[in-house]
Design an enzyme around this catalytic site. Sequence first.
Site, short mmCIF file in Angstrom:
data_model
loop_
_atom_site.label_atom_id
_atom_site.label_comp_id
_atom_site.label_asym_id
_atom_site.label_seq_id
_atom_site.Cartn_x
_atom_site.Cartn_y
_atom_site.Cartn_z
N LYS A 195 51.07 74.97 34.81
CA LYS A 195 50.67 73.31 35.17
C LYS A 195 51.55 73.55 35.99
O LYS A 195 52.96 72.95 36.30
CB LYS A 195 50.82 72.85 34.69
CG LYS A 195 49.78 71.31 35.29
CD LYS A 195 49.90 70.47 34.10
CE LYS A 195 49.13 68.92 35.25
NZ LYS A 195 48.99 67.46 34.47
N LYS A 248 46.63 76.08 35.09
CA LYS A 248 45.86 74.93 37.17
C LYS A 248 47.19 74.66 37.98
O LYS A 248 47.82 74.82 37.67
CB LYS A 248 45.69 73.63 36.03
CG LYS A 248 46.60 72.92 35.92
CD LYS A 248 46.04 71.63 35.39
CE LYS A 248 45.98 70.31 35.79
NZ LYS A 248 45.52 69.40 35.45
C1 PBG Z 1 47.23 64.64 33.57
C2 PBG Z 1 46.17 64.73 34.06
C3 PBG Z 1 46.50 65.67 35.88
C4 PBG Z 1 45.51 66.82 36.01
C5 PBG Z 1 44.88 66.46 34.51
N1 PBG Z 1 45.55 66.10 33.53
C6 PBG Z 1 47.20 64.46 37.21
C7 PBG Z 1 48.05 65.45 36.53
O1 PBG Z 1 49.73 66.20 36.48
O2 PBG Z 1 49.27 64.65 38.37
C8 PBG Z 1 44.48 67.12 37.27
C9 PBG Z 1 42.84 67.57 36.82
C10 PBG Z 1 42.49 67.51 38.98
O3 PBG Z 1 43.38 67.40 39.11
O4 PBG Z 1 41.58 68.03 38.62
N2 PBG Z 1 48.70 64.84 33.46
ZN ZN Z 2 49.51 63.26 33.35
#
Ligand code: PBG
Ligand code: ZN
Length: 325
Positions: A195, A248
């Site tokens: 991520k 992601k």
């Molecule tokens: C929470 C989370 C996020 C996303 C999924 N879970 C946001 C972040 O890490 O700030 C992002 C998903 C998206 O942008 O569609 N941790």
């Molecule tokens: Zn988070």
Amino acid sequence: MLNRSRRLRTSSAIRNLVAETDLRPRHIIQPYFVQPHPGTSEIASLPGIGRTGVEDTVRQVEQDLKLGLASVLLFGVPDAEAKSPDGASCCDHDGVIPQAVKALKKAFGSDLIVMTDVCLCGYTSHGHCGLVDDEGVVQNDKTLPFLAEMALRHAEAGADVAAPSDMMDGRVTAIRALLDQNGFTQTSILSYAIKHAGAYYGPFREAADSSPKFGDRKTYQMDPRNAREGLRDALLDIKEGADMLMVKPALPNLDLIWRLREAQLAPICAYHVSSEFSSVKAADRLGWVNGDQLMLEHLIAIRRAGADMIVTYAGREAVEKGWIS
Ligand code: PBG
Ligand code: ZN
């Protein structure tokens, strides 16, 4: 002799015959933002996606199931009053996610796969994914029991899959241990192995009201310049007991999806995140791109790179508009 590759492109029937990539409703995981109050509120930057109360969530999922969309990923959007520095309301028995999971499982049982996001950022007043100390430094190990208990609450409510997105070290071990101790040996973990930090999550943070109030997420989310780091973390997650791996954002990480696939680690889920979706929608509104076609090409590329499943805000639309069936 001229080598005529075009022979296999001459009609849609022959193109279908030799097509290497398949995208079906079963590959799609539809995200949901669940709010504590009834009704549905629109999210401007995610056209077609709303924040839904528990009842509206059940109604919408019923329609999605008829389309063949049998997996959902739930994000809780608690009221501002429910937020606190330690985000403890993420572990409430009657929190919005336990309520929604119970209602969905009551309505649809094993026909529906319910996945839940496990992270503190929607529940902490500062918006970070873990606890922070007075200097604002994220407290990795103090965060773990909260994440584990949050996952346990979801499992008790009937969730099939816990999906920790916080990026703290050791959270898969902590979650697996607490689930097993409480008899939830069959609840799966879909771990965010890769991520990346950056600008890709803007519309999501608006939808979930989860932006960090200070600093950024770079001390826990990964540096987009790194690939080996992600592969190493994926291995660790598997060792800790993750059943499936999340990557992601999706399109910027097709190389990593491919490398995980080659390593045959576990089922791979790619998250086609909010900015990937919203930027197509915005450009389509401007008349600059054919959004429908572009969105489908995104999803096909993600499958072709080796993702077994895709979390995408475009899932429902893809089936409704007949891009996939
Ligand atoms: C929470 C989370 C996020 C996303 C999924 N879970 C946001 C972040 O890490 O700030 C992002 C998903 C998206 O942008 O569609 N941790
Ligand atoms: Zn988070």
